[in-house]
Scaffold this motif. Structure first.
Motif, PDB file in Angstrom:
ATOM      1  N   PHE A 138      23.845  40.084  -8.410  1.00 37.25           N
ATOM      2  CA  PHE A 138      22.175  40.573  -7.631  1.00 37.25           C
ATOM      3  C   PHE A 138      21.441  39.579  -8.877  1.00 37.25           C
ATOM      4  CE2 PHE A 138      19.029  43.766  -6.808  1.00 37.25           C
ATOM      5  CZ  PHE A 138      18.434  42.908  -6.138  1.00 37.25           C
ATOM      6  N   MET A 139      20.994  39.866  -9.802  1.00 37.96           N
ATOM      7  CA  MET A 139      20.606  39.041 -10.871  1.00 37.96           C
ATOM      8  C   MET A 139      20.227  37.633 -10.466  1.00 37.96           C
ATOM      9  SD  MET A 139      21.262  39.373 -15.183  1.00 37.96           S
ATOM     10  CE  MET A 139      22.544  37.867 -15.130  1.00 37.96           C
ATOM     11  N   TYR A 140      21.648  36.995  -9.949  1.00 32.44           N
ATOM     12  CA  TYR A 140      21.618  36.170  -9.863  1.00 32.44           C
ATOM     13  C   TYR A 140      20.736  35.910  -8.109  1.00 32.44           C
ATOM     14  CZ  TYR A 140      24.610  34.440 -13.821  1.00 32.44           C
ATOM     15  OH  TYR A 140      24.943  33.898 -14.639  1.00 32.44           O
ATOM     16  N   VAL A 141      20.484  36.551  -8.159  1.00 29.31           N
ATOM     17  CA  VAL A 141      19.988  35.585  -6.211  1.00 29.31           C
ATOM     18  C   VAL A 141      18.881  36.343  -6.574  1.00 29.31           C
ATOM     19  CG1 VAL A 141      19.462  37.061  -3.936  1.00 29.31           C
ATOM     20  CG2 VAL A 141      22.071  37.327  -4.488  1.00 29.31           C
ATOM     21  N   ILE A 142      18.333  37.513  -7.539  1.00 24.69           N
ATOM     22  CA  ILE A 142      16.716  37.328  -7.739  1.00 24.69           C
ATOM     23  C   ILE A 142      15.789  37.359  -8.446  1.00 24.69           C
ATOM     24  CG2 ILE A 142      15.453  39.299  -8.891  1.00 24.69           C
ATOM     25  CD1 ILE A 142      16.184  40.761  -6.811  1.00 24.69           C
ATOM     26  N   ILE A 143      17.217  36.378  -9.745  1.00 30.00           N
ATOM     27  CA  ILE A 143      16.370  35.143 -10.344  1.00 30.00           C
ATOM     28  C   ILE A 143      16.393  33.597  -9.478  1.00 30.00           C
ATOM     29  CG2 ILE A 143      16.978  32.992 -12.228  1.00 30.00           C
ATOM     30  CD1 ILE A 143      18.428  35.624 -13.836  1.00 30.00           C
ATOM     31  N   LEU A 144      17.176  33.377  -8.332  1.00 29.21           N
ATOM     32  CA  LEU A 144      16.577  32.137  -7.701  1.00 29.21           C
ATOM     33  C   LEU A 144      15.689  33.395  -6.804  1.00 29.21           C
ATOM     34  CD1 LEU A 144      18.351  30.433  -5.556  1.00 29.21           C
ATOM     35  CD2 LEU A 144      19.220  31.902  -4.528  1.00 29.21           C
ATOM     36  N   PHE A 145      15.494  33.957  -6.092  1.00 29.37           N
ATOM     37  CA  PHE A 145      14.341  34.531  -5.454  1.00 29.37           C
ATOM     38  C   PHE A 145      13.350  34.015  -6.161  1.00 29.37           C
ATOM     39  CE2 PHE A 145      11.108  37.333  -3.778  1.00 29.37           C
ATOM     40  CZ  PHE A 145      11.087  36.978  -2.133  1.00 29.37           C
ATOM     41  N   PHE A 146      13.012  34.549  -7.579  1.00 30.68           N
ATOM     42  CA  PHE A 146      11.452  34.507  -8.219  1.00 30.68           C
ATOM     43  C   PHE A 146      11.706  33.454  -8.325  1.00 30.68           C
ATOM     44  CE2 PHE A 146      11.587  39.220  -7.585  1.00 30.68           C
ATOM     45  CZ  PHE A 146      10.343  39.157  -7.283  1.00 30.68           C
ATOM     46  N   GLY A 147      12.862  32.664  -8.926  1.00 30.92           N
ATOM     47  CA  GLY A 147      12.525  31.161  -9.625  1.00 30.92           C
ATOM     48  C   GLY A 147      12.105  30.184  -8.425  1.00 30.92           C
ATOM     49  N   SER A 148      12.783  30.355  -7.670  1.00 30.04           N
ATOM     50  CA  SER A 148      11.833  29.668  -6.160  1.00 30.04           C
ATOM     51  C   SER A 148      10.118  29.688  -5.662  1.00 30.04           C
ATOM     52  CB  SER A 148      12.926  30.252  -5.053  1.00 30.04           C
ATOM     53  OG  SER A 148      14.252  29.642  -5.382  1.00 30.04           O
ATOM     54  N   LEU A 149      10.315  30.999  -5.685  1.00 25.56           N
ATOM     55  CA  LEU A 149       8.520  31.303  -5.861  1.00 25.56           C
ATOM     56  C   LEU A 149       7.747  31.119  -6.314  1.00 25.56           C
ATOM     57  CD1 LEU A 149       6.662  32.488  -3.768  1.00 25.56           C
ATOM     58  CD2 LEU A 149       7.244  34.597  -5.259  1.00 25.56           C
ATOM     59  N   LEU A 150       7.995  31.450  -8.262  1.00 28.24           N
ATOM     60  CA  LEU A 150       7.035  30.376  -8.351  1.00 28.24           C
ATOM     61  C   LEU A 150       7.218  28.735  -8.900  1.00 28.24           C
ATOM     62  CD1 LEU A 150       8.441  32.600 -12.185  1.00 28.24           C
ATOM     63  CD2 LEU A 150       5.686  32.841 -10.395  1.00 28.24           C
ATOM     64  N   ILE A 151       8.429  28.389  -8.575  1.00 22.62           N
ATOM     65  CA  ILE A 151       8.602  26.629  -8.629  1.00 22.62           C
ATOM     66  C   ILE A 151       7.331  26.348  -7.355  1.00 22.62           C
ATOM     67  CG2 ILE A 151      10.030  24.992  -8.073  1.00 22.62           C
ATOM     68  CD1 ILE A 151      11.880  25.573  -9.808  1.00 22.62           C
ATOM     69  N   ILE A 152       7.098  27.449  -6.625  1.00 25.31           N
ATOM     70  CA  ILE A 152       6.590  26.296  -5.376  1.00 25.31           C
ATOM     71  C   ILE A 152       5.338  26.585  -5.619  1.00 25.31           C
ATOM     72  CG2 ILE A 152       6.351  27.337  -2.936  1.00 25.31           C
ATOM     73  CD1 ILE A 152       8.700  28.290  -2.340  1.00 25.31           C
ATOM     74  N   ILE A 153       4.713  27.774  -6.541  1.00 22.51           N
ATOM     75  CA  ILE A 153       3.633  28.277  -6.477  1.00 22.51           C
ATOM     76  C   ILE A 153       3.045  27.126  -7.384  1.00 22.51           C
ATOM     77  CG2 ILE A 153       1.790  29.614  -7.512  1.00 22.51           C
ATOM     78  CD1 ILE A 153       3.507  31.742  -6.715  1.00 22.51           C
ATOM     79  N   ALA A 154       4.262  26.745  -8.780  1.00 20.30           N
ATOM     80  CA  ALA A 154       3.592  25.853  -9.450  1.00 20.30           C
ATOM     81  C   ALA A 154       3.566  24.737  -9.062  1.00 20.30           C
ATOM     82  CB  ALA A 154       4.214  25.486 -10.315  1.00 20.30           C
ATOM     83  N   ALA A 155       3.930  24.023  -7.846  1.00 20.46           N
ATOM     84  CA  ALA A 155       4.354  22.555  -7.110  1.00 20.46           C
ATOM     85  C   ALA A 155       2.618  22.939  -6.582  1.00 20.46           C
ATOM     86  CB  ALA A 155       5.310  22.782  -6.362  1.00 20.46           C
ATOM     87  N   ARG A 156       2.748  23.836  -6.078  1.00 22.70           N
ATOM     88  CA  ARG A 156       1.037  23.907  -5.482  1.00 22.70           C
ATOM     89  C   ARG A 156      -0.166  23.380  -5.746  1.00 22.70           C
ATOM     90  NH1 ARG A 156       0.413  25.644   0.129  1.00 22.70           N
ATOM     91  NH2 ARG A 156      -1.570  25.471  -0.202  1.00 22.70           N
ATOM     92  N   TYR A 157       0.275  24.277  -7.936  1.00 22.22           N
ATOM     93  CA  TYR A 157      -0.683  24.181  -8.286  1.00 22.22           C
ATOM     94  C   TYR A 157      -0.721  23.149  -9.112  1.00 22.22           C
ATOM     95  CZ  TYR A 157      -3.201  24.747 -12.545  1.00 22.22           C
ATOM     96  OH  TYR A 157      -4.015  24.444 -13.674  1.00 22.22           O
ATOM     97  N   VAL A 158       0.582  22.010  -9.058  1.00 16.54           N
ATOM     98  CA  VAL A 158       0.178  20.298  -9.156  1.00 16.54           C
ATOM     99  C   VAL A 158      -0.140  19.819  -8.290  1.00 16.54           C
ATOM    100  CG1 VAL A 158       2.164  19.023 -10.691  1.00 16.54           C
ATOM    101  CG2 VAL A 158       1.840  21.413 -11.249  1.00 16.54           C
TER     102      VAL A 158
END
Length: 433
Positions: A138-158
């Protein structure tokens, strides 16, 4: 997102692999201890002995005879291929998919009184361990979800400023140079945006210069052509005095010479601005060259009774002699034009630390402060009316600046001590390649 998913799968496989390897080693050690204890006690009842050890330390045991029949009541169903492997003296390890799935088991051979047995050991399913594994997953799933979300936000920022930059370049390709990108960021994207803005401003200046250049060339060409056309039509009239005819022809000749000078100066300036232009270097006396230029312009300055004060050290220089002669001719000729009757022009030349400084000062009308920085631009004239009483097309000082730049020198203009203009030219004594 793909990287996070691969990391999740790889980490899960590595984690389970390490746990399973550890459990396998434990089961093999427990099996060896069971066999060792049985052999040391000398018990005659093998089945009772195994029943006594069954469930010890969370380990479950199953025993098979040579026919592949289970001898204990433990509900562990092992495939016949594993049983045959162990009966023939081999060992085996795999994952058990029976009542309690995904539990590892090991098989070890056991020989008692000449009979071969297959001893299998597995671990007891542990709720705590299952909860830990579920929590980790479950922890891995949470990391996958929030990590993907943060990467999307960072990608939009860049990516967002890069998209704006792309759109800006498309506008610039269409000829729109009045573009300003936000530059609040301090990272590489901010530096790139600031550089782009600077480039856009410089291109806008170049575009304005190009437009002004075309307008100025058109004006300089159109004015003498209009005069030539008008006076040529006037010459067609039969009733004209000889005096008028001579005056008209003189004007046509002057305007034709003006066009010729414009063409020569444009070609000269274009030639100097060419990347492949090579100076014809030689070593000569610069002070003598300046004196010869002044002597060559004597008809112009003597007719205005201008007084020349020449103060030149003995100076030897390595440079393009013909091009430098053009520099002094243009500057001194300008000084003569704008110096009043009975005025004065001072020509000074010194050498210090391999640097030559030539100054030409007049007491003429001077150059306004706000125009001193623009006089070296093509077609720039302080005389905004562009009257033909002062001959010139605004290219002379542009040619001077280009020649000085090719010699890695510098030219400046300032006010003279008596209100005129002072041109200061600095040149290296030896050309720097």
């Amino acid at each position: 997102m793909l990287s996070l998913f691969v990391a999740f799968v790889a980490t899960n496989i590595l984690y389970q692999g390490r746990i399973q390897a550890e459990v396998r080693d434990i089961l093999f050690r427990n099996g060896e201890k069971v066999i060792e204890i049985y052999q040391s006690t000398g018990s005659d009842d093998l089945i009772s002995f195994m029943k006594a050890f069954n469930g010890t330390a969370g380990t479950h045991i199953q025993l098979y005879n040579m026919e592949g029949m289970p001898l204990l009541e433990e509900r562990i169903d092992i495939e016949n291929r594993y049983v045959k492997t162990v009966i023939t003296g081999g060992t085996t390890y795999d994952i058990y998919y029976g009542v309690n799935p995904h539990l590892p088991f090991v098989g070890m051979p056991l020989e008692v009184d000449g009979e071969s047995y297959a001893l299998f050991l597995t671990v007891e399913g542990n709720k705590v361990e299952e909860e830990i594994m579920n929590s980790v997953s479950f922890m891995y799933v949470i990391i996958l979800f929030f990590g993907s979300l943060l990467i999307i936000i960072a990608a939009r920022y860049v990516v967002s400023p890069l998209v704006r930059l792309t759109n800006a370049t498309k506008k610039m390709a269409q000829g729109n140079f009045k573009i300003e990108l936000p530059t609040k960021r301090k990272d590489e994207i901010g530096v790139l945006s600031a550089s782009f803005n600077e480039m856009a401003r410089e291109l806008d200046k170049l575009d304005q210069m190009r437009k002004e250049f075309v307008a100025n060339v058109s004006h300089e060409i159109q004015s003498p052509l209009t005069s030539i056309t008008g006076f040529s039509k006037a010459l067609k009239q039969k009733k004209m005095s000889e005096e008028s005819r001579i005056r008209y022809l003189t004007i046509i000749e002057q305007e034709s010479e003006r066009l010729s000078r414009l063409g020569r100066n444009l070609l000269h300036l274009s030639h100097l601005q060419h990347d492949q232009y090579q100076l014809n270097l030689s070593t000569f006396r610069l002070d003598e060259q300046l004196r010869n230029v002044v002597i060559g312009l004597e008809p112009q300055w003597s007719s205005k009774k201008i007084d020349f004060d020449i103060q030149l050290d003995q100076i030897t220089v390595e440079a393009d002699e013909d091009q430098l002669k053009q520099v002094w001719t243009n500057i001194i000729n300008n000084s003569i034009k704008f110096t009043p009757l009975q005025g004065s022009i001072i020509v000074e030349g010194t050498k210090k630390n391999n640097l030559i400084t030539i100054s030409i000062t007049d007491n003429g009308v001077g150059i306004p402060k706000d125009e001193q920085k623009d006089i070296f631009k093509p077609f720039h004239k302080v005389d905004k009316s562009r009257e033909s009483s002062i001959m010139g097309n605004g290219l002379g000082l542009s040619i001077v600046k280009q020649i000085i730049d090719l010699h890695h020198g510098n030219i400046e203009v300032s006010d003279g001590p008596e209100g005129g203009a002072k041109f200061i030219v600095s040149l290296p004594q030896q050309y720097k390649k």
